[in-house]
Scaffold this active site. Structure first.
Site, mmCIF file in Angstrom:
data_model
loop_
_atom_site.group_PDB
_atom_site.id
_atom_site.type_symbol
_atom_site.label_atom_id
_atom_site.label_comp_id
_atom_site.label_asym_id
_atom_site.label_seq_id
_atom_site.Cartn_x
_atom_site.Cartn_y
_atom_site.Cartn_z
ATOM 1 N N HIS A 1 -28.699 -49.663 -99.589
ATOM 2 C CA HIS A 1 -28.964 -49.480 -101.018
ATOM 3 C C HIS A 1 -29.844 -48.247 -101.255
ATOM 4 O O HIS A 1 -29.628 -47.467 -102.188
ATOM 5 C CB HIS A 1 -29.637 -50.756 -101.556
ATOM 6 C CG HIS A 1 -30.143 -50.643 -102.948
ATOM 7 N ND1 HIS A 1 -31.490 -50.540 -103.252
ATOM 8 C CD2 HIS A 1 -29.483 -50.603 -104.137
ATOM 9 C CE1 HIS A 1 -31.630 -50.446 -104.563
ATOM 10 N NE2 HIS A 1 -30.441 -50.486 -105.127
ATOM 11 N N GLU B 1 -27.806 -45.180 -100.969
ATOM 12 C CA GLU B 1 -27.003 -45.002 -102.197
ATOM 13 C C GLU B 1 -27.810 -44.243 -103.259
ATOM 14 O O GLU B 1 -27.327 -43.293 -103.879
ATOM 15 C CB GLU B 1 -26.572 -46.376 -102.718
ATOM 16 C CG GLU B 1 -25.883 -46.370 -104.059
ATOM 17 C CD GLU B 1 -26.463 -47.412 -105.003
ATOM 18 O OE1 GLU B 1 -26.977 -47.020 -106.069
ATOM 19 O OE2 GLU B 1 -26.426 -48.620 -104.684
ATOM 20 N N HIS B 2 -29.073 -44.648 -103.462
ATOM 21 C CA HIS B 2 -29.919 -43.943 -104.439
ATOM 22 C C HIS B 2 -30.083 -42.477 -104.057
ATOM 23 O O HIS B 2 -29.970 -41.582 -104.888
ATOM 24 C CB HIS B 2 -31.316 -44.584 -104.458
ATOM 25 C CG HIS B 2 -31.440 -45.714 -105.429
ATOM 26 N ND1 HIS B 2 -32.352 -45.718 -106.458
ATOM 27 C CD2 HIS B 2 -30.778 -46.886 -105.519
ATOM 28 C CE1 HIS B 2 -32.245 -46.843 -107.142
ATOM 29 N NE2 HIS B 2 -31.300 -47.582 -106.588
ATOM 30 N N GLU C 1 -37.051 -51.801 -109.076
ATOM 31 C CA GLU C 1 -35.746 -52.479 -109.116
ATOM 32 C C GLU C 1 -35.859 -53.837 -108.421
ATOM 33 O O GLU C 1 -35.326 -54.839 -108.889
ATOM 34 C CB GLU C 1 -34.684 -51.601 -108.444
ATOM 35 C CG GLU C 1 -33.278 -52.144 -108.625
ATOM 36 C CD GLU C 1 -32.206 -51.272 -107.969
ATOM 37 O OE1 GLU C 1 -32.542 -50.225 -107.385
ATOM 38 O OE2 GLU C 1 -31.018 -51.656 -108.052
#
Lengths: 428, 439
Positions: free
Chosen positions: B72, B75-76, B147
């Site tokens: 994840h 991905e950012h 997040e």
């Protein structure tokens, strides 16, 4: 693309919109009743709508009614509710595949439509009262829903923020009304609400999809056209919220990991599409001022988004933050608003924002629900612009207008749902 | 350099088809033109998600273990090029860009009604150009920490992940996709590069594009921008997962108005066509068992034990996990669980109702037809089926062939109360305080 768009009056305060685009394999039917939003009736209106979709005079069992629609290729029916400005809208929706896509060419859409009409016009009532059993169950569900509003923290914070932002206005009310009022709802009251809705609610009916709509339109026209109407609601949706003399500051504690902050700004600018461009530039895209600065540069939040209610003339900015950073984030948001007011943006930023907005509008054509929803929103504005017509209006927006628009927004309220640790975490 | 070849995947039943371009670079490109639609939806996806924390390639030799949440995080970070932010590039096209990381997949997406060719060029370019520095990796810590905290404030997410922890003893689906504030603090640019070069190999990826799109133009753009890659014999490893569950019941508290629950039934993982048949059967069984037309739903609804928030899903992926999950709200989640297990036992004795079975099958068929109206769904389906080793229309074929006997078998194998668990989120608000919160 759309082959047919037609909106016509079929009764006093009753409008029927027909949209045909042959690429769709299904039709959707939207029926919306609009009434003034008031605390006394909000819960009862929703409960009435829930009961109408539970059973009817011919099928008095919820599960049998659900089975009937499932057997028509899953032609699901649903109830919806929501606040639009100072009005409440409750309604019914149905989606049904076109007959040409059924196995062996079965005819299902007409029967689905007739069953939906039975639900609305031939309710499951005995001696003028809704079924006692379903009344009790749905009332409990309404109470549960009111209680469960706290479960989603961001939307709960939004509701609490509206309480401050729209203080004294109907728009401040929660969609389902209060728990205390809902507890007192009676079956007799619902009979009255049902009668009122049919008699006086403003009604918007939409059939949208791939065609084969003539039967559905005929059924709707006949069923709704014969209602006896009086004192029909004429919703003037545009009710700008007055700016407070001093910005309100409200903070509520809750066991959370992250505080949720809502800032509201109000404006006298009445040019909807100009405001949309400004709001999107400030915080409506991954290349907006707030995304680039509050999130990417300062790493203060995962989201810092802008939304705009043109009917209330109010812009919301919401973000999730550590408690220690709320002042810093607030200062950064104000700084970005100032930047917009001083014209500190490039022509490229303006043109890119317009491009994004226009593309988003055009994409509504790709879903029968979205395009039906697009024209429903147009109705609240008193217009019937197509996405292309709105694109022309967006293109006309100039940087000078954006600067003036930015200057017109003033801080009205700041609401923080403030994170506090759980008792056991505090005690180590 | 080899040549690209094309293959057509067609459904006579629905009159739909898409094209698979086996591109010479090593990437398979799936293109589904949809006449009349305005938007173009694209996903450039890799078979890499949060569960892939242990892997090796021909180059690494031994297995490597990486921090939780790194897929994840990657991905950012991929959205930052050396010289610019990728969102600024997309801005000039009018496309709306995004990305997501799931348990077993990471995908970079765009949706646009204009300039899809330019948007596709940006997508292919930036995903092939990683740029990680200590500074830009550090900067992301704060954003992802927020997040994670946002997720921690969601009782629904908490309940769901608590259930996965209860169902799985060893498998990394137990771990939150985003990791924890502590685990992401261990992520370095070097680790990100290791993961990138391992999983972002074109042989491990797929490009899916649907809607307003032209097949020849897509291939021409791919020819220009895809950098041919060599297959590097990627091998991922998952711990041995026992058949049984880790914990039967898990309870947590949150400031909520009504208790939330998730009930899960764990079963053997599978992939390929078997996956399509099992998933089709599981979905129909769930609907027959506890769908809104079922006897059990009606009983519990009539008693006020459940409300219309009840939902169900099949949770599965990467050929390494498969569960059926039922979620909802109830004043007494334990009683819902008890009734559900009792109903399973009853049906095992008495069987499913044939007429109800055919109604549900028809309803699912209608739902499938409606899903073909949706560009985003078509683009997503191509990726899902590709990673599963099947084609988009295989699930509809599986549904059409499904029999009551298949459903009885599925009930036996996929709904074993011995391999089930419940997660409950109770309210930490007292009755009085709930009154205050309600206004």
């Amino acid at each position: 693309m759309i082959e047919k768009f037609e909106r016509r009056k079929i009764g006093e305060g009753i409008y029927l919109t027909e949209i045909v685009d042959p690429k769709f394999k299904a039709n959707v039917v939207r029926i919306r009743f609009c009434m003034p939003l008031d605390e006394d009736n909000a819960g009862a209106n929703v409960l009435t709508a829930m009961l109408l979709m539970t059973s009817n005079a011919h099928i008095r069992s919820r599960s049998e009614l659900t089975k009937k629609f499932a057997g028509l290729y899953g032609s699901s029916i649903g109830t919806s509710w929501g606040n639009i400005s100072d009005f409440q809208q409750v309604g019914f929706s149905m989606s049904c595949i076109l007959d040409k896509y059924t196995i062996g060419g079965e005819k299902v859409s007409g029967e689905a439509m007739r069953e939906l009409m039975r639900c609305i016009f031939e309710p499951d009532m005995t001696e003028g009262l809704f079924s006692e059993k379903y009344f009790a169950l749905r009332k409990q569900e309404l109470l549960d829903n009111i209680r469960a509003a706290v479960n989603d923290k961001r939307s709960y914070a939004y509701q609490r923020a509206k309480n401050t932002i729209y203080s004294g206005e109907p728009a401040a009310l929660p969609e389902l009304g209060s728990y205390e009022r809902a507890e007192k709802i009676t079956r007799e009251e619902l009979s009255e609400r049902y009668g009122y809705m049919l008699k006086s609610a403003a009604m918007e009916l939409t059939v949208c999809g791939g065609g084969e709509a003539a039967e559905a339109v005929e059924i709707l026209t006949e069923a709704f056209g014969k209602i006896k109407r009086e004192n029909v609601v004429s919703p003037g949706y545009r009710r700008p919220s007055p700016l407070k003399k001093e910005p309100a500051e409200v903070s509520e504690p809750m066991e959370l990991k992250q505080s949720k902050m809502f800032m509201a700004f109000k404006s006298q600018c009445r040019d909807i599409y100009l405001c949309k461009v400004f709001v999107a530039m400030l915080g409506g895209s991954p290349f907006s001022k707030l995304f680039a600065n509050v999130r990417e540069k300062l790493s203060l939040s995962y989201y810092c988004d802008c939304a705009y209610s043109e009917l209330k003339g109010t812009m919301f900015i919401d973000s999730g933050l550590d408690n220690a950073n709320t002042d810093k984030a607030r200062a950064a948001i104000m700084e970005q608003l100032r930047a917009m007011q001083e014209g500190d943006f490039t022509d490229e930023e303006l043109e890119n924002t317009k491009l994004l907005l226009k593309g988003g509008f055009k994409s509504n054509y790709d879903s029968e629900w979205d395009i039906a929803g697009w024209y429903a929103v147009q109705n609240t504005r008193g217009t019937s612009y197509s996405p292309e017509e709105v694109a022309v209006l967006i293109d006309k927006v100039t940087r000078e207008q954006v600067v003036e628009c930015a200057k017109s927004f003033e801080l009205d309220s700041v609401f923080i749902l403030k994170a506090v640790e759980k008792e056991e975490e505090r005690n180590g | 350099m080899g040549k690209s070849t094309r293959e057509i995947v067609r459904s006579e039943r629905f009159g739909e088809q898409y094209t698979v371009i086996h591109h010479f670079s090593g990437l398979d490109v799936l293109v589904w033109p949809m006449p009349g639609f305005s938007t173009t939806e694209a996903l450039f996806a890799t078979r890499y998600g949060s569960v892939n924390t242990c892997f090796r390639t021909a180059k690494t030799g031994d297995f490597i273990q990486v921090p939780e949440g790194i897929a994840h995080y990657l991905e950012h970070k991929l959205f930052e090029n050396e010289d610019t932010d990728v969102f600024d590039l997309y801005a000039a096209t009018g496309a709306s860009a995004n990305a997501f990381t799931s348990f077993d997949e990471t995908a970079y997406t765009f949706s646009t009604a204009e300039n899809w060719e330019q948007a596709l060029e940006i997508l292919l370019d930036f995903v092939q150009k990683p740029y990680f520095t200590q500074e830009n990796v550090d900067k992301e810590q704060g954003i992802i920490a927020q997040e994670i905290k946002m997720g921690e404030d969601s009782p629904f997410r908490k309940s769901y992940f608590d259930l996965l922890k209860a169902l799985y003893v060893e498998h990394p689906v137990r771990i939150d996709i985003a990791g924890t504030v502590e685990s992401i603090a261990q992520i370095t640019p070097e680790l990100l590069y290791d993961c990138y070069h391992t999983f972002y190999n074109l042989h491990n990826m797929v490009l899916s594009i649907a809607g307003n799109v032209d097949i020849d133009k897509v291939e021409e753009i791919c020819d220009r921008l895809l950098i041919p890659a060599e297959d590097q014999d990627l091998e991922t490893r998952f711990p041995q997962e026992p058949e049984g569950v880790a914990q039967k019941r898990v309870v947590d508290k949150f400031p909520i108005g009504l208790p939330i629950f998730d009930i899960g039934f764990k079963s053997e993982p599978c992939s390929g066509l078997e996956y399509e048949y099992r998933t089709a059967a599981a979905r129909v069984v769930l609907q027959l068992l506890i769908g809104s037309t079922s006897r059990l739903y009606q009983e519990m609804f009539d008693e006020g034990l459940i409300n219309s928030q009840l939902g169900y899903s099949v949770f599965s992926g990467s050929g390494s996990y498969f569960s059926c999950i039922i979620s909802g709200e109830s004043r007494d989640p334990d009683e819902v669980f008890r009734r559900l297990c009792a109903e399973i036992e009853r049906i095992k004795q008495e069987g499913f109702d044939e007429e109800e079975f055919s109604v549900i099958k028809k309803a699912r068929y209608g739902s499938y037809i409606r899903s073909l109206n949706n560009v985003e769904n078509c683009a997503d389906s191509m990726v899902d089926s590709y990673f599963n080793g099947t084609a988009v229309f295989d699930d509809a074929e599986a549904l059409s062939k499904l029999t009551v006997e298949d459903c009885m078998k599925a009930l036996d194998t996929m709904f074993d109360p011995e391999k089930s668990a419940i997660s409950i989120i109770e309210s930490s608000l007292g009755e009085g305080m709930q009154g205050q919160e309600k206004n």
